[in-house]
Motif scaffolding. Structure first.
Motif, mmCIF file in Angstrom:
data_model
loop_
_atom_site.group_PDB
_atom_site.id
_atom_site.type_symbol
_atom_site.label_atom_id
_atom_site.label_comp_id
_atom_site.label_asym_id
_atom_site.label_seq_id
_atom_site.Cartn_x
_atom_site.Cartn_y
_atom_site.Cartn_z
ATOM 1 N N GLY A 184 0.779 -1.237 0.005
ATOM 2 C CA GLY A 184 -0.152 0.098 0.052
ATOM 3 C C GLY A 184 0.901 1.311 -0.009
ATOM 4 N N ALA A 185 2.016 1.062 -0.309
ATOM 5 C CA ALA A 185 3.028 2.310 -0.356
ATOM 6 C C ALA A 185 2.996 3.124 -1.558
ATOM 7 N N ARG A 186 3.674 4.126 -1.392
ATOM 8 C CA ARG A 186 3.923 4.860 -2.681
ATOM 9 C C ARG A 186 5.339 4.909 -3.026
ATOM 10 N N PRO A 187 5.780 4.123 -3.702
ATOM 11 C CA PRO A 187 7.420 4.016 -3.937
ATOM 12 C C PRO A 187 8.089 4.998 -4.353
ATOM 13 N N LEU A 188 9.192 5.513 -3.431
ATOM 14 C CA LEU A 188 10.097 6.686 -3.603
ATOM 15 C C LEU A 188 11.392 6.655 -4.038
ATOM 16 N N TYR A 189 12.203 5.952 -3.125
ATOM 17 C CA TYR A 189 13.583 5.834 -3.411
ATOM 18 C C TYR A 189 13.937 4.300 -3.600
ATOM 19 N N LEU A 190 14.908 4.204 -4.532
ATOM 20 C CA LEU A 190 15.441 2.843 -4.765
ATOM 21 C C LEU A 190 17.046 2.785 -4.616
ATOM 22 N N SER A 191 17.548 1.768 -4.160
ATOM 23 C CA SER A 191 18.986 1.682 -4.437
ATOM 24 C C SER A 191 19.445 0.422 -5.152
ATOM 25 N N ALA A 192 20.625 0.564 -5.820
ATOM 26 C CA ALA A 192 20.963 -0.350 -6.960
ATOM 27 C C ALA A 192 22.256 -0.974 -6.545
ATOM 28 N N GLY A 193 22.344 -2.336 -6.409
ATOM 29 C CA GLY A 193 23.715 -3.022 -6.332
ATOM 30 C C GLY A 193 23.985 -3.941 -7.224
ATOM 31 N N VAL B 135 10.166 6.773 -9.510
ATOM 32 C CA VAL B 135 11.003 6.641 -8.468
ATOM 33 C C VAL B 135 12.429 7.111 -8.654
ATOM 34 N N ARG B 136 13.243 7.162 -7.803
ATOM 35 C CA ARG B 136 14.589 7.533 -8.031
ATOM 36 C C ARG B 136 15.470 6.767 -7.261
ATOM 37 N N ILE B 137 16.573 6.427 -8.132
ATOM 38 C CA ILE B 137 17.664 5.550 -7.631
ATOM 39 C C ILE B 137 18.633 6.502 -7.011
ATOM 40 N N VAL B 138 18.828 6.369 -5.612
ATOM 41 C CA VAL B 138 19.667 7.494 -4.952
ATOM 42 C C VAL B 138 20.927 6.999 -4.323
ATOM 43 N N THR B 139 20.987 5.577 -4.245
ATOM 44 C CA THR B 139 22.399 5.142 -3.812
ATOM 45 C C THR B 139 22.753 4.027 -4.703
ATOM 46 N N GLY B 140 23.901 3.538 -4.537
ATOM 47 C CA GLY B 140 24.279 2.257 -5.336
ATOM 48 C C GLY B 140 25.551 1.793 -4.924
ATOM 49 N N ASP B 141 25.745 0.430 -5.566
ATOM 50 C CA ASP B 141 27.180 -0.146 -5.280
ATOM 51 C C ASP B 141 27.413 -1.032 -6.449
ATOM 52 N N VAL C 100 27.884 6.645 -0.578
ATOM 53 C CA VAL C 100 26.937 6.905 0.087
ATOM 54 C C VAL C 100 26.079 8.333 -0.050
ATOM 55 N N ILE C 101 25.066 8.001 -0.252
ATOM 56 C CA ILE C 101 23.926 9.181 -0.501
ATOM 57 C C ILE C 101 23.000 9.151 0.552
ATOM 58 N N ASP C 102 22.854 10.320 1.236
ATOM 59 C CA ASP C 102 21.570 10.614 2.140
ATOM 60 C C ASP C 102 20.791 11.424 1.534
ATOM 61 N N PHE C 103 19.488 11.489 1.996
ATOM 62 C CA PHE C 103 18.637 12.305 1.644
ATOM 63 C C PHE C 103 17.509 12.637 2.726
ATOM 64 N N GLY C 104 16.873 13.508 2.494
ATOM 65 C CA GLY C 104 15.862 14.049 3.515
ATOM 66 C C GLY C 104 14.412 13.975 3.203
ATOM 67 N N PHE C 105 13.572 13.635 3.956
ATOM 68 C CA PHE C 105 12.139 13.846 3.762
ATOM 69 C C PHE C 105 11.552 15.008 4.583
#
Lengths: 368, 368
Positions: free
Chosen positions: A116-125, A153-159, B55-60
């Motif tokens: 039931g969530a609104r997806p906002l942020y993703l990580s990508a490894g 959605v935004r991909i905000v961190t990765g590895d 590492v990426i941090d973000f705010g809400f």
């Protein structure tokens, strides 16, 4: 750090000395691994309550000092977050209707939406194998970017890790995601109750059959395409139309519709009665299933959503779902019953009744 | 979904036709992949500002309706979240001082802590190879559970995939993590400024040398152990003692102290001057580096934290860090200078000055 080892392995090693493909297949052995090993090892009292299938959502209590204690009460005004992860190891990496990159976005977006969530942020490894062609990586990255943009959605961190040739398989991708659950939304498999109606947003088994057709070199008059899609837009419409009457959302991926409904039946202690004739399936997918010896109820979907809704809201929901591009072929496929809790029954086209059990063994490895 | 492909690959394919181990090594090729391919493909205007190393941090922005728009302003009273991910492919899976399970917890906990966040929740994604002994998986899972409990984080969601024998390497683990950044904390590589002092919480290069010793079968009088540890407790003490004067935190993992400081130098447009004699290193680790031909400044750490702090707060911080079990050997190792922005210099024991460049190529594959 010292780690106290030596507790007895909770999976009987005499029966299962090693990991098998079926431990990742979404059926009984997958469930055993999760329920006997991972959950007891990682869980605490709060976590056990949180365990609802592969996706776990949790809440935060917000204070001026930051996010402090987890809070399960659905307090109006206290936003909750959903957090989910999936690794993608699909083979082949490019398939009709998508690739490992778009799938890695859609899959995690959908897991969040099913809370039931609104997806906002993703990580990508990324786990890359030495020798992966650079231009294949680039195609996959572009595909991820396009899928993320389309899903909002935004991909905000990765590895990125690279393993030696022969120690991986080109590319594996993990995505984890964070979504916000609007106040007042309570989606949980435990909320399925007798009398509820089961809907699905279109024909089943397309993803698994598309993958299998490529692997087996099957030819059809039209190309069978995966249904891989981001369902968060459809889910927003579902929640707007159904509100509190929407009890459960579930994407029937590995293990298919049959395994998903079996899991919900066990968690809610209800039965399901499905009507075979009502379950949408493309004619060519049905034919391919017959050729390959698959029951389509167990074949993976990547753009389908099971919706369990209070009966009085079902008509309005059906209309709303059919108004969405990804829901034009929405159908009512069954109902929740009080009889035989934990079991899923199918009324066949010729009127017989059969039990649809959890998938046992591995039907199709590396489908996602 | 249709994906528009065909944009030219931003990595010159004539130079780099395929992925190499160095693309995952934490040095120049890793940086090229991230900066030329991933960031432009995934980024938008908000994201580009967010990119601060791995590492990426973000705010809400919190409202009564839920978590809505990302918000980069550090508004007091608006808690911010940190979100990070890492995949772990370390070989061997068990090593002196830890295993892939404890490392997968420590690594992501530390990435969150380096944002100034209090780590709260982790996901765990397993990619298992068919044939992995069940009891090895169980030992790794127990180790993860113990490490998570010790660090005060909860593993709240997970996923398991199994690939065929020969398509993986026993076990790969991805963890993603969420942490809360207390109001008023602003940690960013861009905040390093001339006059600041650089501290580290103990001897360098232990992790990489411990792994390499096992791989090469080197024998020492005492076993060389990885420094793998969760640093969130130490970071809490650092932030309490240093407050706003703490400008940058960074765990020098792949690529070591040298690569971390080069990244910060580039981002903050400052220079670094290190004092070789002040950099703590165990005698046996130094000896092993000489035997193996490694410069310890480039060797990975898994329990170390570089702290860049305003000079006036350095003494108090040194005292505070030495009071923590993981900081007893904290040392001041250098300073931030205005000269030669983007460069890292080392004053050697005999008084010479040399440039410490970014790692090029792959020093030690699969170190984490």
């Amino acid at each position: 750090m010292d780690v106290s080892l030596g507790l007895q392995c909770p999976i009987p090693i005499s029966d299962y000395p090693t990991i098998t493909l079926a431990h990742g297949g979404g059926g009984k052995l997958s469930q055993m691994l999760v329920e006997r090993m991972f959950v007891p090892a990682f869980a605490n009292s709060e976590l056990e309550a949180l365990h609802d299938g592969a996706v776990i959502d949790f809440g935060f209590r917000i204070s001026d000092f930051g996010l402090t204690e987890p809070n399960r009460q659905s307090e109006i005004g206290n936003p909750k977050l959903a957090f989910s992860t999936d690794s993608y190891v699909i083979h082949p990496r490019f398939f009709p209707g998508g690739d490992i990159g778009s799938l890695a976005i859609h899959g995690t977006v959908n897991d969040l939406a099913m809370c039931g969530a609104r997806p906002l942020y993703l990580s990508a490894g990324f786990i890359l194998e030495e020798g992966l062609p650079m231009d294949e990586l680039w195609r996959i990255v572009q595909s991820m970017a396009a899928a993320a943009a389309a899903a909002g959605v935004r991909i905000v961190t990765g590895d990125t890790k690279v393993v030696e040739r022969g120690k991986g398989d080109g590319i594996f991708i993990n995505t984890a995601g964070i979504g916000a659950i609007p106040s007042g939304i309570r989606i949980s498999p435990k909320r399925a109750r007798p009398g509820d109606v089961v809907l699905i947003n279109g024909p089943i088994a397309s993803h698994g059959i598309a993958i299998m057709s490529v692997r087996e070199g099957l030819e059809f008059e039209t190309t069978l395409e995966s249904d891989s899609a981001a369902l968060n837009g459809l889910v927003a419409d579902i929640l707007e139309a159904g509100g509190e009457a929407v009890h459960v959302l579930r994407d029937p991926t590995r293990g298919g519709v049959a395994s998903s409904l079996n899991e919900i039946a066990a968690q809610a202690r209800v039965g399901f009665l499905l009507d075979e004739a009502s379950i949408p399936i493309q004619e060519e997918v049905r034919g391919a299933c017959e050729i390959l010896g698959f029951d389509p109820l167990y074949v993976a979907n990547e753009g389908k959503c099971l919706v369990i809704v209070a009966r009085e809201a079902a008509d309005a929901l059906l209309t709303a779902m059919r108004g969405h591009p990804l829901g034009r072929e929405t159908a009512v496929i069954g109902e929740v019953v009080a009889e035989r809790p934990g079991k899923v029954f199918l009324r066949s086209r010729i009127g017989g009744l059969r039990v649809v059990d959890m998938l046992s063994g591995e039907q199709l490895p590396r489908i996602c």
